[in-house]
Design an enzyme around this catalytic site. Structure first.
Site, PDB file in Angstrom:
ATOM      1  N   ASP A 485       0.753  -1.304   0.299  1.00 47.07           N
ATOM      2  CA  ASP A 485       0.044   0.292  -0.009  1.00 47.07           C
ATOM      3  C   ASP A 485       1.267   0.732   0.028  1.00 47.07           C
ATOM      4  O   ASP A 485       0.224   2.517   0.111  1.00 47.07           O
ATOM      5  CB  ASP A 485      -0.918   0.639   1.241  1.00 47.07           C
ATOM      6  CG  ASP A 485      -1.831  -1.131   1.259  1.00 47.07           C
ATOM      7  OD1 ASP A 485      -2.478  -1.098   0.041  1.00 47.07           O
ATOM      8  OD2 ASP A 485      -2.348  -2.076   2.375  1.00 47.07           O
TER       9      ASP A 485
HETATM   10  C1  BGC Z   1       0.451   1.526   6.208  1.00 49.51           C
HETATM   11  C2  BGC Z   1       0.093   0.251   5.721  1.00 49.51           C
HETATM   12  C3  BGC Z   1      -1.893   0.129   5.313  1.00 49.51           C
HETATM   13  C4  BGC Z   1      -2.205   1.587   4.951  1.00 49.51           C
HETATM   14  C5  BGC Z   1      -3.353   1.607   4.084  1.00 49.51           C
HETATM   15  C6  BGC Z   1      -0.572   3.022   5.690  1.00 49.51           C
HETATM   16  O1  BGC Z   1      -0.376   3.903   6.707  1.00 49.51           O
HETATM   17  O2  BGC Z   1       2.132   1.945   6.362  1.00 49.51           O
HETATM   18  O3  BGC Z   1       0.381  -0.767   6.295  1.00 49.51           O
HETATM   19  O4  BGC Z   1      -2.052  -1.037   4.741  1.00 49.51           O
HETATM   20  O5  BGC Z   1      -1.387   2.892   5.314  1.00 49.51           O
HETATM   21  O6  BGC Z   1      -4.079   1.219   6.027  1.00 49.51           O
HETATM   22  C1  NOJ Z   2      -1.404  -3.625   5.398  1.00 50.38           C
HETATM   23  C2  NOJ Z   2      -2.682  -4.163   4.372  1.00 50.38           C
HETATM   24  O1  NOJ Z   2      -4.123  -4.048   4.970  1.00 50.38           O
HETATM   25  C3  NOJ Z   2      -1.967  -5.169   3.817  1.00 50.38           C
HETATM   26  O2  NOJ Z   2      -3.259  -5.300   2.690  1.00 50.38           O
HETATM   27  C4  NOJ Z   2      -0.716  -4.699   2.685  1.00 50.38           C
HETATM   28  O3  NOJ Z   2      -0.838  -5.182   1.847  1.00 50.38           O
HETATM   29  C5  NOJ Z   2       0.003  -4.314   3.952  1.00 50.38           C
HETATM   30  N1  NOJ Z   2      -0.182  -2.881   4.392  1.00 50.38           N
HETATM   31  C6  NOJ Z   2       1.886  -3.549   2.304  1.00 50.38           C
HETATM   32  O4  NOJ Z   2       1.632  -2.392   2.940  1.00 50.38           O
END
Ligand code: BGC
Ligand code: NOJ
Length: 813
Positions: A485
């Site tokens: 993400d």
């Molecule tokens: C986090 C991710 C997460 C994303 C969406 C980011 O700040 O590091 O792990 O998936 O937010 O919520």
């Molecule tokens: C948390 C999210 O829930 C997951 O879907 C994602 O792949 C990881 N962050 C990595 O960014």
């Protein structure tokens, strides 16, 4: 250093000090009513939705940490203490917290008084039960004043912590049985058809429902004035902060013990029956609920039914081996965490406030991998819910709201890996159950019933969404982001407070993802298999051809010489290449491309995994990328926003370690796979709890990487895709027992350290007992020797047996 121990027979983790390096928590409830409870009785409960129906107030990120919980204050001759140590922090002579499956028992002892607090949510009920047993262990009589205490949340947890101009004037309570039953009826006078109550099954000496009276305006939690005085004030809350506290006079003869049962319940009342008489709430349902748990025997029965529930669930996959850590991970804690993740998604933990995100499209499909063998019927329901939020062009809302089951407009779509996860989830479900009929289920797009088509059509749209969105090199376009993400290649955010995930300044069609390419090649055979099964041979053939084509594209444009590239950015520049100054290599494509079989024949797979070992492996697990980004890159987004070593910027993201673990088994290197697995499996980290800091019985999302200041320190325990993926890695690939479409595949690959083990697997109604003699020699091609019910079998698949039968398998590797 350890702060407790595993009691495997009782399926408990026993914490022996209140001073763990962080609150170590557990979850109660598995249907509609849930609670979080720390080893110091901190936490809260809620009905279905942690934001909208919160019963207890909790203070996230508070000083001290972990404030808000179910507190029992004992006044023994003027000294006040808690069996849970918190919040008075009065020294205890003995302390123990046992976190079990769906219950927690905390015992504290001081000066000859032992108080044991059992907390559970009984199956089928919307209540948290607190059973308090107080024993006088001295040879003289004791006269104690005991006070229960919980603080109500004013239902909407977000409003509760932001909108004081209103909510300081809404709190209302009712008092019954001289204070033995205390009702929280805030907002019931207007639109709410539900209330909560706190009851004790005994006569009380007094009660309190107003926080300020109980605690004192300027008092710390450790110096509440009612317990200090030893006498309830019978306060009646009106506005401000309603609470519920019972005051009990407890006389104990020498050696005597008394048990009290408290019920913290939630009930809903049909609108037309809300009132008993003007201003007085209809308590019928509350009385019924209270009657179910007014005796310790009823609590015992609830505990028994909880234990049976878990025994049944866990019996679907179990292992006996000489390695206790392996056994407890596979038999108890990993599946338990998978179930909690199924229930909570990413809503409520000690790192997620319960007021934030909805259910993730991608997250939920992955979670399913870990719970499908436990509750297949609920996996089915979840699949339909998820697929119903898909768009007609195959793309998907990134999140949906569990209460409404509607896609979440605020977050929107455009995460181009999302559609493929649906194929992933559905294939896992069908492998487990053989329920091909699910593909015929009529499922709408974007929850519009008029658009319903068979579920298989959704998979088709998913598959083709990738093909319809290819970039300049023929690789899939990344969109907003793929699994990572935080790799936001089209975002270009310069403004603080913008969300990296939802702000799209540029809608380029250049940024491509090698990760999605690997995933596409990986799911294509499943998709083709299902298409064939439905008589769509042409579609199946085309899918296989597309996968072969994508494989070539990856090897041509996604290969960097020693490892797989990560992506091409908006400008067509390489990401995750030796040509980059930083982040020359990423973990995701190495795991996913090799899992998909890309480069296995040509030797690239082995090279890629050797590069992982050389560049990404650390003492505490495999980091996500290396070297980390040292400064912010507007063309890369959130990944470069974290200091080196944290989160997606070179943290050990435990979620994708199992991809490499599985990939190692694909090329037959079981010993390396097992070594990686042990590095992050929580039970193996127990001895270093002072470094790891979080619970040694569940996975955390992230462990600080080698470039971080606090290398080895974990964050974000419990609610993470890590649980499901590690379960898949250990159970399907290392121990090697996994359901396939046409039979149970048995192919252990974990090196020779565990020389023998037995897996008992229930699947599609039959039971398989698989005794493995494990020399560790098996490679990917070295098929195991299998004898099934006395008959040698070629290959590594045994056909599914008739429901009700037991199959004995001897396996030698
Ligand atoms: C986090 C991710 C997460 C994303 C969406 C980011 O700040 O590091 O792990 O998936 O937010 O919520
Ligand atoms: C948390 C999210 O829930 C997951 O879907 C994602 O792949 C990881 N962050 C990595 O960014």
């Amino acid at each position: 250093m350890r702060f407790g121990y595993f009691d495997d027979k009782s399926r408990e983790y026993v914490i022996t000090t209140p001073k763990t390096p962080y609150p170590w928590i557990n979850y109660l409830g598995s249907e509609n009513f849930f609670a979080l409870v720390s080893h110091r009785a901190g936490g809260y409960c809620f009905y279905r939705d942690a934001r909208l129906r919160r019963l207890m107030r909790y203070r996230y990120n508070n000083v001290p940490t972990d404030v808000g919980g179910r507190y029992f204050y004992i006044n023994d001759g003027g000294e006040v203490w808690n069996p849970s140590y918190a919040p008075t922090n009065t020294a205890l002579d003995a302390f123990e917290c046992r976190h079990g499956l769906g219950y927690t028992r905390i015992t504290g002892e001081r000066k000859g008084v032992r108080a044991s607090l059992l907390m559970l949510v009984p199956t089928g009920h919307t209540a948290e039960i607190h059973q308090l047993t107080i024993k006088n262990t001295t040879s003289a009589a004791k006269s104690l004043k005991v006070f229960s205490f919980i603080e109500w949340c004013l239902w909407n947890a977000y409003d509760d912590m932001t909108n004081y101009q209103r909510n300081f004037s809404t709190g209302e309570v009712e008092i019954e049985r001289n204070g033995a039953t205390l009702y929280h009826k805030t907002e019931y006078r207007e639109r709410r058809d539900h209330y909560a109550f706190y009851n004790v099954n005994a006569d009380v000496a007094g009660y309190d429902t107003d926080r300020e009276t109980f605690l004192g305006l300027y008092n710390e939690w450790s110096e509440p004035q009612v317990p200090a005085k030893g006498e309830s004030s019978n306060s009646v809350a009106s506005g401000w902060q309603p609470v519920a506290s019972h005051g009990l006079d407890v006389q104990l003869a020498a050696g005597e013990e008394k048990t009290f049962v408290f019920t913290l319940g939630y009930v809903e009342v049909p609108r037309e029956e809300k009132w008993e008489k003007p201003g007085v709430i209809n308590k019928k349902k509350a009385h019924e609920l209270i009657a179910k748990f007014s005796k310790p025997e009823q609590v015992d029965a609830a505990m028994k039914s909880l234990a049976d529930h878990w025994s049944k669930l866990l019996s679907n996959y179990s292992i006996e081996s000489p390695d206790d850590k392996l056994n407890r991970t596979v038999n108890i804690w990993n599946p338990y965490q998978c179930m909690v993740t199924f229930n909570m998604s990413r809503s409520a933990s000690y790192f997620e406030t319960g007021i934030g995100r909805g259910m993730g499209f991608r997250d939920s499909n992955q979670d399913l991998l870990g719970f499908v063998h436990l509750v297949p019927e609920r996996a089915r329901e979840r699949i339909i819910d998820i697929a119903s939020t898909q768009f007609p062009d195959g793309s998907a809302y990134h999140q949906y709201q569990p209460l409404t089951k509607r896609g979440n407009n605020d977050v929107g779509s455009g995460f181009n890996d999302d559609p493929l996860w649906l194929i992933f989830g559905v294939a896992a479900y069908i492998r487990e159950t053989g329920d091909y009929k699910i593909l015929d289920e009529q499922v709408p797009f974007d929850n519009d019933p008029k658009t319903a088509v068979p579920l298989f059509e959704h998979l088709k749209r998913s598959f083709h969404h990738v093909l319809n969105n290819l970039g300049p090199h023929g690789l899939p376009l990344i969109g907003r982001a793929d699994w990572n993400d935080c790799l936001n290649l089209n975002c270009f955010s310069e403004t603080p407070d913008e969300s990296f995930q939802t702000t799209g300044n540029r809608t380029g069609r250049t940024a491509e993802s090698v990760f999605i390419a690997g995933m596409f090649v990986g799911v294509a055979p499943d998709y083709a298999y299902l298409a064939d099964k439905r008589g769509e041979a042409g579609e199946a053939k085309a899918a296989r051809a597309e996968a072969a084509k994508m494989t070539d594209v990856v090897l041509k444009h996604g290969w960097d010489g020693e490892w797989f590239l990560r992506a091409y950015d908006f400008f067509g520049n390489k990401v995750g290449s030796k040509d980059n100054k930083e982040s020359q290599i990423f973990i995701e494509p190495q795991g996913f491309c090799v899992m998909a079989g890309i480069g296995v024949e040509g030797g690239q797979a082995k090279k890629a995994l050797d590069s992982v070992k050389e560049r990404l492996d650390t003492k505490y697990g495999i980091v996500l990328n290396n070297p980390p980004y040292s400064e912010y890159h507007v063309e890369l987004g959130e990944i470069s926003s974290y200091p080196p070593g944290y989160k997606e910027n070179a943290g050990i993201f435990c979620h994708n370690n199992p991809w490499v673990i599985i990939a190692e088994t694909v090329i037959g290197r079981g010993d390396r796979a097992f070594e990686y697995w042990k590095k992050i499996a929580p039970a193996y980290l127990e001895e270093q709890s002072e470094i790891h800091r979080l619970e040694p019985y569940v996975y955390a999302q992230m462990i600080a990487g080698k470039d971080a200041v606090r290398h080895g320190e974990a964050k974000n325990s419990w609610l993470t895709g890590t649980a499901a993926w590690n379960f898949v890695a250990i159970s399907h690939y290392l121990l090697g027992v996994r359901p396939d479409f046409d039979g149970l595949r048995i192919h252990p690959c974990m090196g020779g350290e565990v020389s023998k083990f037995t897996v008992t697997r229930k699947c599609r109604g039959a039971e398989y007992r698989i005794h493995v003699k494990n020399s560790g020699q098996s490679g990917s091609s070295g098929a195991p020797k299998l004898i099934v019910d006395g008959v040698p079998v070629a290959g590594d698949i045994i056909p599914y047996a008739k429901p009700g039968s037991t199959v004995i398998v001897e396996c030698e590797v």
